[in-house]
Write a protein that holds these residues in place. Structure first.
Motif, PDB file in Angstrom:
ATOM      1  N   ALA A 113       0.910  -1.179  -0.121  1.00  6.70           N
ATOM      2  CA  ALA A 113       0.024   0.017  -0.029  1.00  6.70           C
ATOM      3  C   ALA A 113       0.743   1.223  -0.081  1.00  6.70           C
ATOM      4  N   LEU A 114       0.417   2.443  -0.548  1.00  2.00           N
ATOM      5  CA  LEU A 114       1.075   3.531  -0.554  1.00  2.00           C
ATOM      6  C   LEU A 114       0.526   4.417   0.847  1.00  2.00           C
ATOM      7  N   THR A 127      -8.260   8.867  -7.250  1.00  6.65           N
ATOM      8  CA  THR A 127      -8.176  10.251  -6.412  1.00  6.65           C
ATOM      9  C   THR A 127      -8.423  10.170  -4.821  1.00  6.65           C
ATOM     10  N   VAL A 128      -7.474  10.550  -4.297  1.00 10.02           N
ATOM     11  CA  VAL A 128      -7.513  10.587  -2.721  1.00 10.02           C
ATOM     12  C   VAL A 128      -7.149  11.878  -2.265  1.00 10.02           C
ATOM     13  N   ASP A 161      -3.631  12.071  -7.155  1.00  5.83           N
ATOM     14  CA  ASP A 161      -4.241  11.407  -8.096  1.00  5.83           C
ATOM     15  C   ASP A 161      -3.295  10.416  -8.669  1.00  5.83           C
ATOM     16  N   ASN A 162      -3.798   9.578  -9.423  1.00  2.66           N
ATOM     17  CA  ASN A 162      -3.315   8.046 -10.032  1.00  2.66           C
ATOM     18  C   ASN A 162      -2.924   7.232  -9.072  1.00  2.66           C
ATOM     19  N   VAL A 163      -3.436   7.191  -7.920  1.00  3.70           N
ATOM     20  CA  VAL A 163      -3.086   6.199  -7.054  1.00  3.70           C
ATOM     21  C   VAL A 163      -3.388   4.856  -7.662  1.00  3.70           C
ATOM     22  N   SER A 164      -2.583   3.904  -7.772  1.00  2.00           N
ATOM     23  CA  SER A 164      -2.612   2.655  -8.484  1.00  2.00           C
ATOM     24  C   SER A 164      -3.581   1.742  -7.755  1.00  2.00           C
ATOM     25  N   LEU A 165      -4.620   1.202  -8.459  1.00  2.32           N
ATOM     26  CA  LEU A 165      -5.357   0.028  -7.949  1.00  2.32           C
ATOM     27  C   LEU A 165      -5.049  -1.147  -8.232  1.00  2.32           C
ATOM     28  N   VAL A 190       5.501   5.987  -9.115  1.00  2.00           N
ATOM     29  CA  VAL A 190       5.900   6.254 -10.298  1.00  2.00           C
ATOM     30  C   VAL A 190       5.062   7.429 -10.994  1.00  2.00           C
ATOM     31  N   ASP A 191       3.753   7.032 -11.231  1.00  2.00           N
ATOM     32  CA  ASP A 191       2.716   7.652 -11.820  1.00  2.00           C
ATOM     33  C   ASP A 191       1.841   8.584 -10.925  1.00  2.00           C
ATOM     34  N   LEU A 192       2.276   8.692  -9.770  1.00  2.00           N
ATOM     35  CA  LEU A 192       1.162   9.384  -8.865  1.00  2.00           C
ATOM     36  C   LEU A 192       1.455  10.991  -9.074  1.00  2.00           C
TER      37      LEU A 192
END
Length: 365
Positions: free
Chosen positions: A94-95, A177-178, A210-214, A223-225
């Motif tokens: 998890a991030l 998005t969080v 944004d772009n929080v990986s699922l 990387v994409d965050l």
């Protein structure tokens, strides 16, 4: 090769202190340009670094529920210091966002939002209480021309136990998005994303990711965050240097010179110190048998170490006698015409140093 002596080391101490004080007083306060602010924040968090934002104390609590009574604080309260740190937790895949002493699971919030009930297509966490740093601006070592953010950080470094509590919530209504919000009145009887107004975002929103990986694998990758606008002011880019001075170097920079400043401001204390020093020197002179005061002072170890004649040493190395370089000062004085013989011209030219390229004259016979 330069010599290293105690006197030279002691002589560097005042210069080092002046450099530290000069750096503290006159080091400029460059700030991150506004056009590069978002890129700087995103790059710092992606690399795993800690980001620090400073919020005015009263303004932060305005509009909140639990800390509404704190909003009446005046400018003397300083500011709140929020530390943001993204951690890719491999054990939970998890991030995680560390905000103060709280750990906010961004991946879990994004997954709950993606799999939420169609009737409530969003995720809203319970109230999360965290402790953040707090600093005031009334410390004596803060100069009037210092940036407000750096003044708050100085107060935090000097009084690190003055932490404050804030309440936040984790909110997600769009896939990936969080958002991190303050505890505002909006969340009491929340009616869904349509109830959020622009004014609520101005008051309560702290940060957006944004772009929080699922994905099931490597969800913790950053990387994409994309990091949205994190609220708060950033410290100056030269703050790490001042942090070292008011942190590990605080005592030698600001405490050790205090006796000197005290004596300079108190003439009577300085006079008493001079009288005591004179009495000590007089006692040592009487104990030595009251010799000639000038020669006795010149023979003191402190004077000989601190005030050695460099010119005499250099000149002595350049004088040659009949059998080589002169090593004795008395012999040097005699060769240069300082002997005990009287007469208008008792100086005899010395033979020059024999050259290695030709034989001596006497060697021919």
């Amino acid at each position: 090769m330069p010599r290293c002596s105690i006197t030279r080391v002691l002589g560097l101490l005042p210069l080092t202190w002046l450099c530290l004080v000069g750096t503290w007083l006159f080091l400029p306060f460059p700030e991150v340009p506004s056009v590069h602010r978002d890129a700087y924040i995103e790059q710092t968090l992606r690399r795993g670094g800690a980001l620090t934002t400073i919020h005015p104390y009263g303004d932060f609590y305005k509009g909140t529920v639990t800390g509404a009574h704190e909003a009446s604080c005046e400018d003397g309260c300083g500011g709140l210091v929020l530390d943001w740190h993204l951690v890719a937790d491999t054990t939970t895949d998890a991030l995680v966002l560390r905000l103060g002493d709280a750990r906010l699971n961004l991946t879990d919030a994004a997954l709950r939002s993606a799999g939420a009930d169609p009737h409530t297509p969003y995720y809203l966490s319970d109230r999360i209480r965290t402790r953040v740093r707090h600093g005031t601006t009334d410390d004596a070592i803060n100069m009037p021309w210092f940036r407000w953010t750096d003044q708050v950080l100085v107060g935090d470094v000097l009084h690190g136990t003055m932490d404050k509590e804030i309440d936040v919530r984790v909110y997600s209504h769009t896939s990936g998005t969080v958002e991190i919000w303050k505890e505002v009145s909006l969340w009491r009887g929340f009616q869904g994303p349509a109830a959020i107004r622009d004014a609520d975002r101005m008051v309560g929103l702290l940060a957006s990711f944004d772009n929080v990986s699922l994905q099931n694998l490597k969800r913790s990758s950053t990387v994409d965050l994309v990091v949205g606008g994190i609220k708060g002011e950033l410290p100056s880019t030269t703050w790490p240097i001042r942090h070292i001075i008011c942190g590990p170097l605080f005592v030698p920079t600001f405490y050790l010179p205090l006796p000197v400043f005290y004596l300079a401001q108190e003439p009577m204390s300085l006079f008493i110190l001079c009288v005591v020093a004179a009495l000590v020197v007089l006692g040592l002179w009487v104990r030595a048998g009251t010799p000639e005061i000038g020669l006795w002072l010149a023979g003191l170890p402190v004077v000989r170490v601190c005030c050695r004649g460099r010119a005499k040493r250099a000149r002595r190395r350049g004088v040659w006698g009949p059998s080589g370089p002169v090593q004795d000062e008395e012999e040097e004085a005699g060769l240069l015409g300082g002997g005990h013989k009287e007469g208008p011209s008792m100086f005899v030219p010395l033979p020059s140093k024999p050259s290695k390229s030709r034989a001596r004259v006497l060697d021919k016979y």
